[in-house]
Design a protein around this motif. Sequence first.
Motif, PDB file in Angstrom:
ATOM      1  N   TYR A 173       0.479  -1.455   0.054  1.00  0.00           N
ATOM      2  CA  TYR A 173       0.000  -0.154  -0.110  1.00  0.00           C
ATOM      3  C   TYR A 173       0.698   1.219   0.011  1.00  0.00           C
ATOM      4  CZ  TYR A 173      -3.594  -2.618   0.746  1.00  0.00           C
ATOM      5  OH  TYR A 173      -5.437  -3.593   0.283  1.00  0.00           O
ATOM      6  N   GLY A 174       0.398   1.669  -0.915  1.00  0.00           N
ATOM      7  CA  GLY A 174       1.118   3.513  -1.300  1.00  0.00           C
ATOM      8  C   GLY A 174       0.686   4.836  -0.205  1.00  0.00           C
ATOM      9  N   LYS A 175       0.375   5.645  -0.556  1.00  0.00           N
ATOM     10  CA  LYS A 175       0.015   6.419   0.342  1.00  0.00           C
ATOM     11  C   LYS A 175       0.062   7.772  -0.803  1.00  0.00           C
ATOM     12  CE  LYS A 175      -0.001   6.840   4.891  1.00  0.00           C
ATOM     13  NZ  LYS A 175       0.837   7.131   5.915  1.00  0.00           N
ATOM     14  N   VAL A 176      -1.185   8.329  -1.206  1.00  0.00           N
ATOM     15  CA  VAL A 176      -1.398   9.646  -1.817  1.00  0.00           C
ATOM     16  C   VAL A 176      -0.658  10.302  -1.712  1.00  0.00           C
ATOM     17  CG1 VAL A 176      -2.514  11.681  -3.690  1.00  0.00           C
ATOM     18  CG2 VAL A 176      -3.293   8.780  -2.810  1.00  0.00           C
ATOM     19  N   VAL A 177       0.769  11.340  -2.809  1.00  0.00           N
ATOM     20  CA  VAL A 177       1.374  12.087  -2.352  1.00  0.00           C
ATOM     21  C   VAL A 177       1.059  14.096  -2.318  1.00  0.00           C
ATOM     22  CG1 VAL A 177       3.245  10.548  -0.951  1.00  0.00           C
ATOM     23  CG2 VAL A 177       2.879  11.566  -3.411  1.00  0.00           C
ATOM     24  N   GLU A 178       0.944  13.680  -3.630  1.00  0.00           N
ATOM     25  CA  GLU A 178       0.246  14.729  -4.613  1.00  0.00           C
ATOM     26  C   GLU A 178      -1.117  14.207  -5.431  1.00  0.00           C
ATOM     27  OE1 GLU A 178       2.845  17.535  -8.081  1.00  0.00           O
ATOM     28  OE2 GLU A 178       3.630  15.879  -6.283  1.00  0.00           O
ATOM     29  N   ILE A 179      -2.019  14.948  -5.834  1.00  0.00           N
ATOM     30  CA  ILE A 179      -2.549  14.683  -7.008  1.00  0.00           C
ATOM     31  C   ILE A 179      -2.679  15.723  -8.216  1.00  0.00           C
ATOM     32  CG2 ILE A 179      -5.108  14.969  -7.399  1.00  0.00           C
ATOM     33  CD1 ILE A 179      -5.126  14.184  -4.469  1.00  0.00           C
ATOM     34  N   TYR A 201      -8.764  13.631 -12.136  1.00  0.00           N
ATOM     35  CA  TYR A 201      -7.576  13.111 -10.964  1.00  0.00           C
ATOM     36  C   TYR A 201      -6.311  11.933 -11.708  1.00  0.00           C
ATOM     37  CZ  TYR A 201     -10.589  16.571  -8.717  1.00  0.00           C
ATOM     38  OH  TYR A 201     -11.509  17.642  -8.774  1.00  0.00           O
ATOM     39  N   PHE A 202      -5.253  12.456 -11.853  1.00  0.00           N
ATOM     40  CA  PHE A 202      -3.855  11.625 -11.707  1.00  0.00           C
ATOM     41  C   PHE A 202      -3.294  11.408 -10.178  1.00  0.00           C
ATOM     42  CE2 PHE A 202      -5.670  12.678 -15.612  1.00  0.00           C
ATOM     43  CZ  PHE A 202      -4.993  11.333 -16.226  1.00  0.00           C
ATOM     44  N   PRO A 203      -4.028  10.821  -9.151  1.00  0.00           N
ATOM     45  CA  PRO A 203      -2.876  10.873  -7.860  1.00  0.00           C
ATOM     46  C   PRO A 203      -1.703  10.056  -7.950  1.00  0.00           C
ATOM     47  CG  PRO A 203      -4.403   8.866  -8.241  1.00  0.00           C
ATOM     48  CD  PRO A 203      -4.575   9.546  -9.440  1.00  0.00           C
ATOM     49  N   ILE A 204      -0.914  11.058  -7.514  1.00  0.00           N
ATOM     50  CA  ILE A 204       0.831  10.033  -7.517  1.00  0.00           C
ATOM     51  C   ILE A 204       1.134   9.459  -5.848  1.00  0.00           C
ATOM     52  CG2 ILE A 204       3.448  11.474  -7.761  1.00  0.00           C
ATOM     53  CD1 ILE A 204       2.442  13.070  -9.112  1.00  0.00           C
ATOM     54  N   VAL A 205       1.159   8.322  -6.388  1.00  0.00           N
ATOM     55  CA  VAL A 205       1.603   7.457  -5.149  1.00  0.00           C
ATOM     56  C   VAL A 205       2.724   7.527  -4.510  1.00  0.00           C
ATOM     57  CG1 VAL A 205       0.505   5.259  -3.650  1.00  0.00           C
ATOM     58  CG2 VAL A 205      -0.403   6.569  -5.731  1.00  0.00           C
ATOM     59  N   SER A 206       3.317   7.596  -3.041  1.00  0.00           N
ATOM     60  CA  SER A 206       4.491   7.516  -2.932  1.00  0.00           C
ATOM     61  C   SER A 206       4.729   5.541  -2.109  1.00  0.00           C
ATOM     62  CB  SER A 206       4.854   7.860  -2.023  1.00  0.00           C
ATOM     63  OG  SER A 206       6.127   7.450  -0.688  1.00  0.00           O
ATOM     64  N   TYR A 207       5.322   4.560  -2.886  1.00  0.00           N
ATOM     65  CA  TYR A 207       5.502   3.720  -2.009  1.00  0.00           C
ATOM     66  C   TYR A 207       6.498   3.030  -1.295  1.00  0.00           C
ATOM     67  CZ  TYR A 207       5.984   1.841  -6.790  1.00  0.00           C
ATOM     68  OH  TYR A 207       6.274   1.663  -7.593  1.00  0.00           O
ATOM     69  N   HIS A 208       6.945   2.438  -0.987  1.00  0.00           N
ATOM     70  CA  HIS A 208       8.514   1.807  -0.401  1.00  0.00           C
ATOM     71  C   HIS A 208       8.589   0.826  -0.303  1.00  0.00           C
ATOM     72  CE1 HIS A 208       9.395   5.333   2.079  1.00  0.00           C
ATOM     73  NE2 HIS A 208       7.792   5.238   2.239  1.00  0.00           N
ATOM     74  N   VAL A 209       9.717  -0.173  -1.164  1.00  0.00           N
ATOM     75  CA  VAL A 209      10.057  -1.360  -0.947  1.00  0.00           C
ATOM     76  C   VAL A 209      11.966  -1.342  -0.985  1.00  0.00           C
ATOM     77  CG1 VAL A 209      10.321  -2.940  -3.105  1.00  0.00           C
ATOM     78  CG2 VAL A 209       8.344  -1.219  -3.074  1.00  0.00           C
ATOM     79  N   GLU A 258       2.612   7.391 -10.590  1.00  0.00           N
ATOM     80  CA  GLU A 258       1.784   8.217 -11.160  1.00  0.00           C
ATOM     81  C   GLU A 258       0.503   7.544 -11.877  1.00  0.00           C
ATOM     82  OE1 GLU A 258       0.301  12.452 -13.343  1.00  0.00           O
ATOM     83  OE2 GLU A 258       1.833  11.832 -14.114  1.00  0.00           O
ATOM     84  N   ALA A 259      -0.822   7.592 -11.605  1.00  0.00           N
ATOM     85  CA  ALA A 259      -1.969   6.421 -12.184  1.00  0.00           C
ATOM     86  C   ALA A 259      -2.056   7.025 -13.820  1.00  0.00           C
ATOM     87  CB  ALA A 259      -3.154   7.200 -11.825  1.00  0.00           C
ATOM     88  N   GLU A 308      -4.458   6.151   1.382  1.00  0.00           N
ATOM     89  CA  GLU A 308      -3.727   4.475   1.150  1.00  0.00           C
ATOM     90  C   GLU A 308      -4.494   4.491  -0.105  1.00  0.00           C
ATOM     91  OE1 GLU A 308      -3.026   1.842   4.222  1.00  0.00           O
ATOM     92  OE2 GLU A 308      -1.054   2.751   5.011  1.00  0.00           O
ATOM     93  N   ILE A 309      -3.664   3.550  -0.574  1.00  0.00           N
ATOM     94  CA  ILE A 309      -3.917   2.638  -1.815  1.00  0.00           C
ATOM     95  C   ILE A 309      -2.785   2.092  -2.476  1.00  0.00           C
ATOM     96  CG2 ILE A 309      -3.925   2.952  -5.082  1.00  0.00           C
ATOM     97  CD1 ILE A 309      -4.711   6.110  -3.900  1.00  0.00           C
TER      98      ILE A 309
END
Length: 156
Positions: A57-63, A79-87, A95-96, A109-110
């Motif tokens: 799961y990542g979090k939307v950090v910008e739209i 809307y195009f959400p930009i999601v940050s996730y950690h690996v 970006e979507a 969370e997405i």
Amino acid sequence: MELNFIFLISARPTGNFQGSTALFMTLFAIIALVLLGVGGRLYQKRKAWIEHSKLTYGKVVEISRRYARGDHAGRFPIYFPIVSYHVNGLEFRREAERGLMKNYEIGQEIPVRYLSEKPYEASLNEQSVPVLSPNVFFILGILMLISAIILSVIHP
């Protein structure tokens, strides 16, 4: 007969050409097999991507908000959400691929599906895959195959 083929290829009228039905039937069958082969290959790639991918799961950090070209008044944003996730301790942003009509909130969370060996290749959905869909190739291939069969039945 070879002269008729030459005239057929050069688009010169030759009268009634008896081999055109067989020619088109063969051409349709070859195109159908190629399309079905490409569809099968894409299906295998999608299946392998899902089998080898992991879900996080990542979090939307910008739209990012954009408007369609025909929306001159700007009343219907996409809307195009930009999601940050950690690996593995590294942060990735994605970006979507497709715009969404609903507005996401920053911090929401997405689900993100990614490849463990290539975490930058990700999809912002549980079932979405960043590989071209094989459905169009299957449908066109089946239609071309049906056309070839119909041609063979009409003119044996």
